[in-house]
Design an enzyme around this catalytic site. Structure first.
Site, PDB file in Angstrom:
ATOM      1  N   ASP A  15      -0.510 -23.921  12.069  1.00 13.71           N
ATOM      2  CA  ASP A  15      -0.612 -22.848  11.085  1.00 13.71           C
ATOM      3  C   ASP A  15      -2.001 -22.919  10.446  1.00 13.71           C
ATOM      4  OD1 ASP A  15      -0.034 -20.777   9.396  1.00 13.71           O
ATOM      5  OD2 ASP A  15       1.374 -21.890   8.131  1.00 13.71           O
ATOM      6  N   ASP A 110      -2.308 -16.246  13.245  1.00 21.73           N
ATOM      7  CA  ASP A 110      -2.725 -17.563  12.755  1.00 21.73           C
ATOM      8  C   ASP A 110      -1.648 -18.638  12.869  1.00 21.73           C
ATOM      9  OD1 ASP A 110      -1.077 -16.397  10.858  1.00 21.73           O
ATOM     10  OD2 ASP A 110      -2.147 -17.246   9.154  1.00 21.73           O
ATOM     11  N   GLU A 111      -0.657 -18.423  13.718  1.00 22.05           N
ATOM     12  CA  GLU A 111       0.471 -19.351  13.740  1.00 22.05           C
ATOM     13  C   GLU A 111       1.117 -19.344  15.128  1.00 22.05           C
ATOM     14  OE1 GLU A 111       4.633 -19.913  11.168  1.00 22.05           O
ATOM     15  OE2 GLU A 111       3.425 -18.098  10.974  1.00 22.05           O
TER      16      GLU A 111
END
Length: 363
Positions: A15, A110-111
């Protein structure tokens, strides 16, 4: 590469830290070390998309109005989002992931989840792989990421949030149960604000308290979600990392003839949208795990907020409960809204949905 058997998986959840804001601070030296909001404006209009950690210390958070953010942090700086840049950075991050495994399940820009049980680099240690990924992101992109490493997706996701920013948390098989028993109930992925409040009213403040309830009692208090909670606190999660997860969605939205600014009126509109969406989903025999709310303001800026459950969300009532939780995190006071939308995604695989008497599928 096939997923490993459940009992020997090595799962990493990556993350990125304050992704949008960190990219802006990286690219513009004058923003480094400053309280920064991506989205919104210094005149108090619009909504914050994300905030730097310097701004978060003052209570500024995503989905907060610029007006409230400025009240909390008068020296807050604002910058416009550059989504094309964020997408390019995300592509580079995923290229780094592919050096170690092909089993990558992106959740957003983003993860992502990674199954590194049989890593391509032959490192062997999931912790060392997570370290290598973090170091590569730092070296090549000058950004930081937090990582959670464990035996399944559920624990890995909780772990990645445990020591943010730039954290690395490993929860091995022998530590899973003690970790979950000590974890505050509102830190469990899948337990929203409303459910957490209800649990605390029942004396459930951490995993150990939750574990003391039988599956029957949890079902009595929380419906079929009780079975999910029963297995959640025991660390049972058999979901594989799905690199080809289908992200199709079904949604509905409404543009108003006149902007609305009353929160109660917005909630009534969202409730109606949930009822209409339920009918669309039934017509297509779809059932999903992710609900997304879309809000477009009078200045045509817009935000989306999503919540994913580990179990299927059935019916307008269940959808609306999640919508309420999402809207509780959005400050719309004083803002004019011209469009609202609700979307369901992350659909269950067709073969897993009985035509009659659907039952909760655990993970």
């Amino acid at each position: 590469m096939l997923p490993a058997p459940e009992n020997r998986r090595k799962i990493v959840h990556i993350d990125m830290d304050a992704f949008y804001a960190s990219i802006e601070q990286r690219d513009f030296p004058e923003l480094r070390g400053k309280a920064l909001a991506v989205g919104g404006s210094p005149d108090g209009r619009g909504v914050v998309a994300t905030a730097s950690y310097e701004a978060r210390k003052f209570g500024v958070r995503s989905a907060m109005s610029s007006r409230q953010a400025l009240q909390l942090c008068p020296h807050l700086l604002f910058t416009k989002p550059r989504f094309e840049v964020y997408k390019q950075v995300s592509d580079h991050i995923r290229a780094i992931f592919r050096r170690y495994t092909d089993l990558i399940e992106p959740l957003s820009l983003d993860e992502a989840y990674l199954d590194v049980t049989e890593d391509k680099a032959g490192i062997g240690s999931a912790i060392d792989i997570a370290k290598a990924i973090k170091e590569a992101i730092k070296r090549e992109l000058n950004l930081t990421a937090s990582a959670g490493v464990s035996v399944n997706k559920f624990i890995a996701k909780i772990a990645s949030d445990f020591q943010k920013p730039d954290g690395l948390t490993f929860i091995g098989p022998s530590k899973v149960i003690p970790f979950l028993e000590a974890l505050p109930i509102d830190k469990f992925f899948g337990v929203g604000k409303v459910t957490a409040q209800k649990m605390k009213g029942m004396g459930i403040h951490n995993g150990a308290d939750l574990k003391s309830f039988s599956e029957f009692d949890l079902n009595r208090h929380f419906g079929k979600s009780g079975t999910f909670f029963y297995h959640m606190v025991r660390g049972n999660d058999t979901r594989p990392v799905r690199p080809n997860r289908i992200s199709k969605s079904i949604g509905i939205e409404d543009t108003f003839s006149a902007d609305i600014s009353d929160k109660d009126e917005m909630m009534q509109e969202l409730k109606t949208l949930c009822e209409k969406l339920e009918k669309r989903l039934e017509a297509k025999d779809k059932i999903g795990k992710t609900v997304t709310v879309k809000i477009k303001f009078s200045d045509f800026t817009q935000i989306t907020r999503s919540k994913t459950q580990l179990y299927e969300i059935e019916g307008a009532t269940a959808m609306y409960e999640l919508v309420q939780e999402l809207m509780d995190k959005v400050d719309v006071e004083g803002l004019k809204v011209r469009l609202l939308g609700v979307t369901m995604s992350n659909f269950a695989e067709p073969e897993s949905i009985p035509k009659e008497g659907r039952q909760l599928r655990l993970f």
